[in-house]
Design a protein around this motif. Structure first.
Motif, PDB file in Angstrom:
ATOM      1  N   ALA A 105       2.788  -3.187  -4.193  1.00 37.02           N
ATOM      2  CA  ALA A 105       1.635  -3.454  -5.057  1.00 37.02           C
ATOM      3  C   ALA A 105       0.409  -3.609  -4.166  1.00 37.02           C
ATOM      4  O   ALA A 105       0.473  -4.263  -3.117  1.00 37.02           O
ATOM      5  CB  ALA A 105       1.861  -4.724  -5.873  1.00 37.02           C
ATOM      6  N   CYS A 106      -0.710  -3.029  -4.579  1.00 39.39           N
ATOM      7  CA  CYS A 106      -1.905  -2.990  -3.736  1.00 39.39           C
ATOM      8  C   CYS A 106      -3.095  -3.587  -4.473  1.00 39.39           C
ATOM      9  O   CYS A 106      -3.254  -3.396  -5.681  1.00 39.39           O
ATOM     10  CB  CYS A 106      -2.225  -1.549  -3.326  1.00 39.39           C
ATOM     11  SG  CYS A 106      -0.876  -0.692  -2.476  1.00 39.39           S
ATOM     12  N   ASN A 107      -3.925  -4.337  -3.716  1.00 40.01           N
ATOM     13  CA  ASN A 107      -5.232  -4.765  -4.203  1.00 40.01           C
ATOM     14  C   ASN A 107      -6.278  -4.431  -3.142  1.00 40.01           C
ATOM     15  O   ASN A 107      -5.997  -3.683  -2.204  1.00 40.01           O
ATOM     16  CB  ASN A 107      -5.225  -6.250  -4.571  1.00 40.01           C
ATOM     17  CG  ASN A 107      -4.908  -7.152  -3.384  1.00 40.01           C
ATOM     18  OD1 ASN A 107      -4.960  -6.731  -2.229  1.00 40.01           O
ATOM     19  ND2 ASN A 107      -4.569  -8.402  -3.668  1.00 40.01           N
ATOM     20  N   PRO A 146      -1.277  -9.177  -1.665  1.00 39.00           N
ATOM     21  CA  PRO A 146      -0.129  -9.832  -2.318  1.00 39.00           C
ATOM     22  C   PRO A 146       0.881 -10.328  -1.289  1.00 39.00           C
ATOM     23  O   PRO A 146       1.224  -9.625  -0.334  1.00 39.00           O
ATOM     24  CB  PRO A 146       0.462  -8.727  -3.194  1.00 39.00           C
ATOM     25  CG  PRO A 146      -0.675  -7.796  -3.449  1.00 39.00           C
ATOM     26  CD  PRO A 146      -1.494  -7.820  -2.201  1.00 39.00           C
ATOM     27  N   ALA A 147       1.339 -11.542  -1.510  1.00 36.21           N
ATOM     28  CA  ALA A 147       2.233 -12.167  -0.540  1.00 36.21           C
ATOM     29  C   ALA A 147       3.699 -12.046  -0.913  1.00 36.21           C
ATOM     30  O   ALA A 147       4.560 -12.391  -0.103  1.00 36.21           O
ATOM     31  CB  ALA A 147       1.870 -13.641  -0.396  1.00 36.21           C
ATOM     32  N   LYS A 148       4.020 -11.535  -2.099  1.00 38.18           N
ATOM     33  CA  LYS A 148       5.408 -11.505  -2.550  1.00 38.18           C
ATOM     34  C   LYS A 148       5.767 -10.081  -2.967  1.00 38.18           C
ATOM     35  O   LYS A 148       4.963  -9.379  -3.572  1.00 38.18           O
ATOM     36  CB  LYS A 148       5.610 -12.461  -3.728  1.00 38.18           C
ATOM     37  CG  LYS A 148       7.049 -12.632  -4.155  1.00 38.18           C
ATOM     38  CD  LYS A 148       7.142 -13.642  -5.300  1.00 38.18           C
ATOM     39  CE  LYS A 148       8.583 -13.836  -5.758  1.00 38.18           C
ATOM     40  NZ  LYS A 148       8.683 -14.791  -6.881  1.00 38.18           N
ATOM     41  N   GLU A 149       6.985  -9.661  -2.626  1.00 36.56           N
ATOM     42  CA  GLU A 149       7.432  -8.331  -3.005  1.00 36.56           C
ATOM     43  C   GLU A 149       7.657  -8.247  -4.502  1.00 36.56           C
ATOM     44  O   GLU A 149       7.894  -9.256  -5.182  1.00 36.56           O
ATOM     45  CB  GLU A 149       8.709  -7.974  -2.263  1.00 36.56           C
ATOM     46  CG  GLU A 149       9.898  -8.870  -2.598  1.00 36.56           C
ATOM     47  CD  GLU A 149      11.110  -8.562  -1.763  1.00 36.56           C
ATOM     48  OE1 GLU A 149      12.233  -8.734  -2.283  1.00 36.56           O
ATOM     49  OE2 GLU A 149      10.944  -8.156  -0.603  1.00 36.56           O
ATOM     50  N   ALA A 186       1.297 -14.360  -7.483  1.00 36.79           N
ATOM     51  CA  ALA A 186       1.903 -13.406  -6.565  1.00 36.79           C
ATOM     52  C   ALA A 186       0.953 -12.257  -6.240  1.00 36.79           C
ATOM     53  O   ALA A 186       0.948 -11.754  -5.105  1.00 36.79           O
ATOM     54  CB  ALA A 186       3.193 -12.849  -7.170  1.00 36.79           C
ATOM     55  N   ALA A 187       0.112 -11.860  -7.204  1.00 39.28           N
ATOM     56  CA  ALA A 187      -0.795 -10.743  -6.956  1.00 39.28           C
ATOM     57  C   ALA A 187      -1.903 -11.111  -5.986  1.00 39.28           C
ATOM     58  O   ALA A 187      -2.327 -10.288  -5.173  1.00 39.28           O
ATOM     59  CB  ALA A 187      -1.382 -10.256  -8.274  1.00 39.28           C
ATOM     60  N   ARG A 188      -2.435 -12.370  -6.075  1.00 40.98           N
ATOM     61  CA  ARG A 188      -3.513 -12.870  -5.211  1.00 40.98           C
ATOM     62  C   ARG A 188      -4.731 -11.940  -5.216  1.00 40.98           C
ATOM     63  O   ARG A 188      -5.426 -11.781  -4.227  1.00 40.98           O
ATOM     64  CB  ARG A 188      -3.020 -13.046  -3.781  1.00 40.98           C
ATOM     65  CG  ARG A 188      -1.855 -13.993  -3.680  1.00 40.98           C
ATOM     66  CD  ARG A 188      -1.742 -14.642  -2.346  1.00 40.98           C
ATOM     67  NE  ARG A 188      -1.535 -13.705  -1.262  1.00 40.98           N
ATOM     68  CZ  ARG A 188      -1.311 -14.067  -0.002  1.00 40.98           C
ATOM     69  NH1 ARG A 188      -1.250 -15.358   0.307  1.00 40.98           N
ATOM     70  NH2 ARG A 188      -1.138 -13.171   0.940  1.00 40.98           N
ATOM     71  N   GLY A 189      -4.945 -11.312  -6.350  1.00 37.85           N
ATOM     72  CA  GLY A 189      -6.076 -10.413  -6.506  1.00 37.85           C
ATOM     73  C   GLY A 189      -5.851  -9.494  -7.684  1.00 37.85           C
ATOM     74  O   GLY A 189      -4.825  -9.539  -8.357  1.00 37.85           O
TER      75      GLY A 189
END
Length: 836
Positions: free
Chosen positions: A394-396, A319-322, A348-351
């Motif tokens: 946030a984690c992916n 994720p690129a955004k807080e 924002a999650a990108r996954g």
């Protein structure tokens, strides 16, 4: 029956049926006929006449009918056999009929159907496309606009003239197919040798015809290749590669892509003219589903149709955004903090989010708390310290997002002092709430606004918020439940910390009076009652509660208004009586229903302190009685009692009375006895008399003459007992009557008479003490016995050997030395003074 006879019968039956079903019988010569001046098909809005002509002799009036069911028309006679009717502004198909009673035989009624419509319009906007199949040719499709509907049966055709290198053929008529309202189209095949074509359209109905303008085309100018074929995409996290199959003769290719709910975007046009090519499309968003399509074109001509869509997903990236993070503090525990965050959107999650990580860091010692929660969790309770901050990720599958930090006003960090938002206004609509505040002239760097709201009393459970920039000064919040009271605040946030805020009161989109009352509990204490109540269930409040009302009923009903923030009220100074109590709640729409009623009573106050004092005194007395039977305690008690007695016990032998008695004084029948006077007014002596004459001996004590004069008392002579001598009477009296008669205090009048008697007494006379009682009245004896019993009852708790209960032995002669009080039997020996 022969064959011809059968056919003749069938023909006659058909003629009869047809004559019945026809609207009129039309005869070329004779009979009845119907006609119009404009014919059977007329143009809408035109004016014409309808005629009915009867060839028979009508025995009555002639009639003309129209519409269904038939309605008589206002016809006019033209001559003796013809009538007519003027039709104006006809706008639909009509039917007219004629009728009369003919003689000699009636005829069928005559009728006429009229169709109304428009002339066909000239076809316009003709366009043709040449779809190339292969080198041998293709198909030409032409489309044009036919104009408005004529409401009549219309016939259309496409005329085509083809041109080759050296000659031209045609024109050829092609069938037309309707293509929606107002449009028509036609297709025809051309060979690869055709170079040009000329086309035009024709349209006609019963009112007339129309022809379009002729269009001339060069086939390669309208040539269009077939759509490309796309293979499945192969994607990375930032792009995809498409395999495209198209015609070898095409030179241009356009590829478009789009995600769900997004418009199509064209990728840069690839170069080259090969029949099969891999096309790379980038940049794309990670972990996003895309749709792809393509089209191609020759060097001249038209773009082909779009190919069928193919789909694919790009791969994940961290994720690129807080996260959008907010918090709520517990009203009862400031060491606990509830942290909230919003689920990130797809971009924002990108996954696929696999979970969230929450950590509390002490700025001096490092991490003090860490928790990993699931992907569907949006809040976490953490222990908070004054010098800590909360970090959420946030984690992916590819890693964590940038950290989102939260601090509170408990954190010991220096923050810029910022004034809270001013003039906060809340306006409720039917389904939304608008919140605005005064715009700041200048905003601190990195500042933002956070507007939070939640159902009243459910901040920790249903907190919602929206984050705005520093320049924003209003917002509209949606998703508000009707008849629900909301409250919240507008915060100024700097570096993740709320530096100032302004709360706004309860607001509801729709409001009604409460449908229930509060649940009441009462506690009665003396002449007051304490009323407590719980909130009305959320579904029955009807909006924001503005106040509560307590109703207290007895002889007169009291009405007590209570603010909406309170849950307890004490009602004091109630009179003794029975009471009924109930409550209601109010909103902006009015007062709601009453809650359940409770009853109680106020009793008359009973003073408790007399009962308490009696109980305490009884308890102390019982304890003292128990303790007195212990010898050590008994001795100690006498020590304390002796301290309350006089320091010097008066000695009767040394009293003034004794000195005065040294004179030889004889008192007959009545003797005024000197009072034994001492410094203790409580000590006195009463002596019984056995004879009318008492001899008093002077005392040998050396009392000073300056002492005050003795007090004289009257002594009654007791009657003698018959048959008993003086000595015997004294002994008997001493035995039968122990010395329970106590020393009686003299009155002031007796003292005066004693003084007068003292002067006549001879101090040298010896006086014998009376040793026995004389006979007195029975009443005096009974009174003395009662006094003895009362005195003995009062002193019953003392030891049996004390001075009051011990016997006093009296001889025949009673001297003052014999009746001197000796304290050795009453007090401890070491505390008594020696006798004088």
């Amino acid at each position: 029956m022969t064959r011809w006879t059968f056919f003749t019968a069938v023909a006659a039956l058909c003629v009869q049926l047809c004559s019945v079903s026809k609207s009129c019988s039309i005869r070329t010569s004779g009979g009845t006929s119907a006609r119009t001046s404009a014919g059977a098909v007329v143009q809408r809005g035109s004016i014409f006449q309808v005629y009915c002509t009867f060839s028979c002799r009508c025995r009555g009036p002639m009639h003309m009918y129209s519409r269904h069911p038939p309605v008589p028309q206002s016809h006019r006679p033209l001559n003796a056999t013809t009538i007519y009717y003027n039709v104006t502004n006809v706008n639909k198909n009509r039917t007219f009929s004629c009728s009369c009673q003919c003689s000699p035989a009636p005829l069928d009624s005559c009728g006429l159907d009229i169709s109304a419509g428009y002339l066909p319009e000239r076809p316009e906007n003709m366009s043709c496309i040449y779809e190339v199949k292969d080198d041998d040719g293709g198909v030409v499709s032409c489309t044009w606009n036919t104009g408005r509907d004529t409401f009549l049966w219309t016939r259309s055709a496409l005329r085509v003239r083809t041109g080759y290198e050296n000659h031209t053929d045609g024109p050829v008529r092609y069938k037309v197919s309707p293509k929606g309202t107002g449009w028509s189209s036609a297709n025809f095949t051309v060979s690869g040798s055709v170079r040009r074509i000329s086309v035009w359209a024709e349209v006609e109905n019963d009112l007339g015809s129309a022809v379009s303008v002729t269009r001339n085309y060069t086939l390669w100018d309208i040539a269009m290749p077939g759509p490309p074929a796309l293979g499945p995409p192969v994607c990375s996290s930032w792009g995809c590669v498409l395999r495209v199959e198209r015609s070898a003769l095409t030179r241009h290719l356009e590829v478009q892509y789009g995600a769900a709910a997004r418009p199509w975007t064209s990728s840069p046009e690839p170069t080259g003219s090969v029949a099969e090519r891999n096309v790379s499309i980038s940049p794309l968003e990670p972990y996003t589903g895309y749709h792809f399509r393509a089209r191609s074109k020759f060097s001249t001509g038209l773009w082909s149709q779009w190919s069928a869509n193919v789909s694919g997903w790009t791969q994940e990236e961290a994720p690129a955004k807080e996260l959008d993070v907010w918090f709520a503090e517990s009203a009862s525990d400031f060491s606990s903090l509830m942290v909230y965050w919003k689920q990130p959107d797809v971009l924002a999650a990108r996954g696929r989010i696999s979970g969230f990580r929450v950590r509390v860091d002490d700025r001096r010692s490092g991490p003090v708390f860490t928790a990993d929660v699931g992907a569907d969790v949006t809040n976490q309770s953490v222990l908070f310290c004054p010098n800590c901050e909360v970090i959420v990720w946030a984690c992916n599958s590819r890693g964590p997002s940038p950290p989102a930090r939260i601090t509170t006003h408990h954190t010991r960090v220096k923050v810029q002092q910022v004034a809270p938002p001013q003039d906060v206004k809340v306006t409720a609509g039917n389904q939304s709430v608008a919140i605005s505040w005064r715009k700041r002239a200048t905003a601190p760097p990195h500042a933002a606004h956070v507007v939070e709201w939640f159902p009243q009393g459910l901040k920790l459970q249903e907190l919602r918020w929206v984050r705005l920039t520093a320049e924003d000064h209003h917002t509209v919040i949606t998703g508000i439940e009707p008849f629900e009271c909301y409250e919240g605040a507008v915060h100024v946030v700097c570096n993740g910390s709320s530096v100032s805020s302004t709360r706004f009161p309860g607001v509801a989109t729709l409001t009604s009076a409460p449908s229930a009352g509060p649940s009441v509990q009462k506690t009665v204490e003396g002449n007051q009652v304490t009323v407590t109540w719980t909130e009305i269930p959320r579904g029955q409040r009807g909006g924001c509660i503005t106040e509560y009302t307590v109703y207290l009923g007895s002889k007169e009903q009291q009405r007590i208004s209570v603010p909406a923030s309170e849950r307890r009220r004490v009602i004091r100074d109630l009179s003794p009586a029975g009471y009924t109590l109930w409550m209601t709640a109010s909103t902006a729409r009015g007062e709601g229903r009453a809650g359940q009623k409770v009853t109680f009573s106020i009793q008359q106050d009973t003073p408790l302190y007399p009962l308490v004092l009696c109980a305490v005194a009884t308890l102390i007395g019982m304890v003292l009685m128990c303790l007195y039977h212990i010898s050590a305690v008994k001795k100690r008690v006498w020590v304390y009692l002796q301290c309350l007695m006089l320091d010097v016990v008066p000695d009767p032998a040394n009293s003034k009375w004794a000195r005065a008695c040294s004179q030889d004084t004889v008192i007959t029948h009545k003797l005024k006895l000197l009072s034994c006077t001492s410094t203790d007014p409580r000590l006195s002596l009463r002596l019984p008399s056995t004879q009318g004459e008492v001899h008093l001996q002077p005392s040998s004590s050396g009392v000073a003459e300056e002492e005050e004069e003795p007090i004289l008392v009257d002594v009654e002579e007791l009657p003698k007992q018959s048959g008993v001598s003086s000595g015997g009477r004294a002994e008997a009296a001493g035995a039968l009557h122990p010395p329970t008669n106590y020393i009686k205090s003299f009155s002031h009048s007796d003292s005066e008479s004693s003084d007068r008697t003292q002067s006549s007494l001879d101090t040298g006379t010896t006086v014998d003490y009376i040793s026995s009682h004389g006979l007195g009245s029975m009443e005096e004896e009974e009174e003395e016995e009662e006094e003895e019993e009362e005195f003995t009852g009062m002193l019953g708790f003392f030891p049996s050997h004390n001075m009051f209960t011990g016997p006093m032995q009296l001889g025949g002669t009673l001297t003052l030395n014999a009746v001197k009080i000796d304290c050795r039997d009453f007090f401890l020996p070491e505390l008594c003074r020696p006798e004088t």
